[in-house]
Design a protein around this motif. Structure first.
Motif, mmCIF file in Angstrom:
data_model
loop_
_atom_site.group_PDB
_atom_site.id
_atom_site.type_symbol
_atom_site.label_atom_id
_atom_site.label_comp_id
_atom_site.label_asym_id
_atom_site.label_seq_id
_atom_site.Cartn_x
_atom_site.Cartn_y
_atom_site.Cartn_z
ATOM 1 N N HIS A 5 0.954 -1.021 0.233
ATOM 2 C CA HIS A 5 0.034 -0.007 0.033
ATOM 3 C C HIS A 5 1.020 1.214 0.037
ATOM 4 N N ALA B 152 -1.180 6.701 4.219
ATOM 5 C CA ALA B 152 -1.633 5.714 5.244
ATOM 6 C C ALA B 152 -0.659 4.483 5.647
ATOM 7 N N SER B 153 0.423 4.349 4.808
ATOM 8 C CA SER B 153 1.246 3.101 4.939
ATOM 9 C C SER B 153 1.889 3.508 6.463
ATOM 10 N N LEU C 11 3.201 -6.862 8.513
ATOM 11 C CA LEU C 11 2.919 -8.196 8.666
ATOM 12 C C LEU C 11 1.600 -8.460 7.708
HETATM 13 C C1 LIG Z 1 -2.624 -8.590 2.794
HETATM 14 C C2 LIG Z 1 -2.538 -8.413 3.860
HETATM 15 C C3 LIG Z 1 -2.492 -9.236 4.935
HETATM 16 C C4 LIG Z 1 -2.675 -8.866 6.391
HETATM 17 N N1 LIG Z 1 -2.307 -9.851 7.289
HETATM 18 C C5 LIG Z 1 -2.491 -9.285 8.663
HETATM 19 C C6 LIG Z 1 -2.018 -10.312 9.676
HETATM 20 O O1 LIG Z 1 -1.873 -11.506 9.563
HETATM 21 N N2 LIG Z 1 -1.841 -9.689 10.940
HETATM 22 C C7 LIG Z 1 -2.042 -8.708 11.103
HETATM 23 O O2 LIG Z 1 -2.469 -8.273 12.411
HETATM 24 N N3 LIG Z 1 -2.383 -7.541 10.218
HETATM 25 C C8 LIG Z 1 -2.516 -7.943 8.902
HETATM 26 N N4 LIG Z 1 -2.668 -7.289 7.964
HETATM 27 C C9 LIG Z 1 -2.755 -5.637 8.338
HETATM 28 C C10 LIG Z 1 -1.564 -4.935 8.267
HETATM 29 O O3 LIG Z 1 -0.594 -5.462 8.812
HETATM 30 C C11 LIG Z 1 -1.693 -3.480 8.476
HETATM 31 O O4 LIG Z 1 -2.679 -2.926 7.739
HETATM 32 C C12 LIG Z 1 -0.206 -2.782 8.295
HETATM 33 O O5 LIG Z 1 -0.443 -1.434 9.133
HETATM 34 C C13 LIG Z 1 -0.053 -2.620 6.998
HETATM 35 O O6 LIG Z 1 1.405 -2.023 6.609
HETATM 36 P P1 LIG Z 1 1.150 -0.381 6.165
HETATM 37 O O7 LIG Z 1 0.545 0.347 7.001
HETATM 38 O O8 LIG Z 1 2.739 -0.026 6.065
HETATM 39 O O9 LIG Z 1 0.448 -0.632 4.701
HETATM 40 C C14 LIG Z 1 -2.722 -7.450 6.633
HETATM 41 C C15 LIG Z 1 -2.754 -6.532 5.676
HETATM 42 C C16 LIG Z 1 -2.796 -7.193 4.239
HETATM 43 C C17 LIG Z 1 -3.049 -5.969 3.210
#
Ligand SMILES: Cc1cc2nc3c(=O)[nH]c(=O)nc-3n(C[C@H](O)[C@H](O)[C@H](O)COP(=O)(O)O)c2cc1C
Length: 230
Positions: free
Chosen positions: A20, A24-25, A117
């Protein structure tokens, strides 16, 4: 291969592995913060940025494995490492695709990775980099037999949507074991985590927003502190 021990200029290697790409990331925001702080603390230092999503690392294939298996057979590698074992056009192609990732990791004094994650583990983009860069023999100094990453600092910045207490983070143990195997020492390997990032988005997690904000605040502080040392 580039050897940072002969370099007089520090190098930060920053990798982003979150799909992403937006404001917001959380991981992208924190890795950018790290890079800004690191550059401010190390004026004149070099900064190499790789967005593993915008420019995905090619997945490994049969020719990668074939050349890797050939290199594995040697107890003592040539002075220039796997480069010295390239004989065929296929091996030359594999090594040309792999070596840039190896060289920039070996040359970096500090590596920061934005690693969300995903499904309890690393993102596919990060896994593609891991599989390719960990080429047999690539991080062993042939003259000493020691790791070329023994003095490298690594900061992994992770974010997860949920609660860390759920016990379903297989990314941290995976990356810890992997960097250890490559020769990064425990003292130089750091993990920063922001938790419950989905609390601002998912209605049933609204009650977690305060804890999410506290976690993000602590992560920002730790990132700032880690960027100013080493
Ligand atoms: C494909 C996908 C799988 C995810 N799997 C998990 C997970 O296993 N456990 C969890 O706590 N969050 C999970 N999330 C949420 C992300 O870890 C969370 O939104 C995180 O902030 C994403 O990083 P970003 O903010 O840098 O995009 C997942 C999100 C996506 C898009």
């Amino acid at each position: 291969m580039t050897d940072k021990k002969t370099s007089h200029t520090r190098l930060l290697l920053r990798l982003d592995a979150g799909a992403h790409d937006s404001d917001a990331s959380v991981t992208r925001g924190l890795s950018a913060l790290f890079a800004r702080r690191w550059q401010a603390a190390h004026p004149g230092a070099r900064h190499r940025y790789r967005d593993l999503v915008a420019e995905p690392v090619p997945l490994i294939d049969t020719s990668y494995c074939a050349f890797g298996r050939k290199v594995e057979r040697y107890q003592d590698l040539p002075a220039d490492g796997p480069t010295g074992l390239v004989e065929s056009a296929a091996e030359a192609r594999v090594w040309a695709m792999t070596r840039p990732y190896v060289d920039e990791l070996a040359a970096a004094d500090t590596v920061v990775i934005g690693a969300p994650l995903y499904n309890y583990s690393v993102s596919a983009h990060l896994k593609a980099w891991i599989d390719r860069v960990a080429f047999p023999g690539a991080f062993t100094d042939p003259s000493t037999g020691r790791s070329r990453l023994a003095r490298t600092r690594v900061v992994v910045i992770s974010a997860r949507g949920g609660d860390p207490a759920d016990g379903r983070d297989f990314q941290t143990p995976c990356l810890r074991a992997w960097f250890r195997r490559l020769g990064v020492t425990d003292e130089r390997l750091h993990f920063v985590q922001a938790d419950r990032t989905l609390a601002t988005l998912v209605p049933h997690l609204a009650g977690e927003r305060e804890r999410a904000a506290a976690s993000l605040g602590a992560a920002r502080e730790r990132v700032g502190a880690l960027a100013c040392v080493g």
